[in-house]
Write a protein that holds these residues in place. Structure first.
Motif, mmCIF file in Angstrom:
data_model
loop_
_atom_site.group_PDB
_atom_site.id
_atom_site.type_symbol
_atom_site.label_atom_id
_atom_site.label_comp_id
_atom_site.label_asym_id
_atom_site.label_seq_id
_atom_site.Cartn_x
_atom_site.Cartn_y
_atom_site.Cartn_z
ATOM 1 N N UNK A 21 0.853 -1.175 0.000
ATOM 2 C CA UNK A 21 0.000 0.000 0.000
ATOM 3 C C UNK A 21 0.894 1.231 0.000
ATOM 4 N N UNK A 22 0.736 2.063 -1.009
ATOM 5 C CA UNK A 22 1.584 3.243 -1.167
ATOM 6 C C UNK A 22 0.725 4.495 -1.058
ATOM 7 N N UNK A 23 0.974 5.292 -0.048
ATOM 8 C CA UNK A 23 0.243 6.536 0.179
ATOM 9 C C UNK A 23 1.183 7.727 0.049
ATOM 10 N N UNK A 24 0.594 8.893 -0.094
ATOM 11 C CA UNK A 24 1.380 10.133 -0.193
ATOM 12 C C UNK A 24 2.501 9.997 -1.217
ATOM 13 N N UNK A 25 2.145 9.499 -2.370
ATOM 14 C CA UNK A 25 3.150 9.233 -3.406
ATOM 15 C C UNK A 25 3.803 10.516 -3.901
ATOM 16 N N UNK A 26 5.078 10.398 -4.229
ATOM 17 C CA UNK A 26 5.883 11.521 -4.711
ATOM 18 C C UNK A 26 6.416 11.189 -6.105
ATOM 19 N N UNK A 27 6.728 12.195 -6.905
ATOM 20 C CA UNK A 27 7.305 11.913 -8.226
ATOM 21 C C UNK A 27 8.549 11.028 -8.149
ATOM 22 N N UNK A 28 9.319 11.150 -7.091
ATOM 23 C CA UNK A 28 10.528 10.324 -6.970
ATOM 24 C C UNK A 28 10.223 8.867 -6.659
ATOM 25 N N UNK A 29 8.963 8.531 -6.437
ATOM 26 C CA UNK A 29 8.566 7.131 -6.268
ATOM 27 C C UNK A 29 8.357 6.437 -7.620
ATOM 28 N N UNK A 30 8.421 7.195 -8.699
ATOM 29 C CA UNK A 30 8.242 6.626 -10.038
ATOM 30 C C UNK A 30 9.315 5.589 -10.328
ATOM 31 N N UNK A 31 8.879 4.370 -10.676
ATOM 32 C CA UNK A 31 9.811 3.272 -10.923
ATOM 33 C C UNK A 31 9.020 2.045 -11.349
ATOM 34 N N UNK A 32 9.745 1.020 -11.767
ATOM 35 C CA UNK A 32 9.169 -0.313 -11.922
ATOM 36 C C UNK A 32 9.315 -1.021 -10.582
#
Length: 123
Positions: free
Chosen positions: A82-93
């Protein structure tokens, strides 16, 4: 044939949430530690979170602590992120993996790996 198949990735705005799933097949993984890793373009794969098999003990990368939660449903042979408060730096495979214990999984020394699912966070 053992397989780990991820799902749930997609495009989300910064501050949003996603839940990733990793369905295991071929044998029971209830005793195995499971983990999530991610790899952004041009960067090395990095550890995100892990959960032990029997006790459910968890471990997180500092960059996601307090925002991401790993869990598992052994009856479904599935692990979640579960991923909350996502940030652009979380972008990945994002890929899931399985191994003998939470320590070796944390260090990426896993026996099984999934193919990955793309998570893109727009600003």
């Amino acid at each position: 044939q053992v397989q780990l198949v991820e799902s749930g990735g997609g495009l989300v705005q910064a501050g949003g949430s996603l839940r990733l799933s990793c369905a295991a097949s071929g044998r029971s993984f209830s005793s195995d530690a499971m983990g999530w890793f991610r790899q952004a373009p041009g960067k090395e794969r990095e550890f995100v979170a892990a959960i032990s098999g029997r006790t459910g003990y968890t471990n997180y990368a500092q960059s996601v602590k307090g925002r991401f939660t790993i869990s598992r449903d052994n009856a479904k042979n599935t692990v979640y992120l579960q991923m909350n408060s996502l940030k652009p730096e979380d972008t990945a495979v994002y890929s899931c993996a399985a191994g003998g214990n939470i320590v070796i999984v944390t260090y990426g020394r896993c026996d099984y790996w999934g193919q990955g699912t793309q998570v893109t966070v727009s600003s």
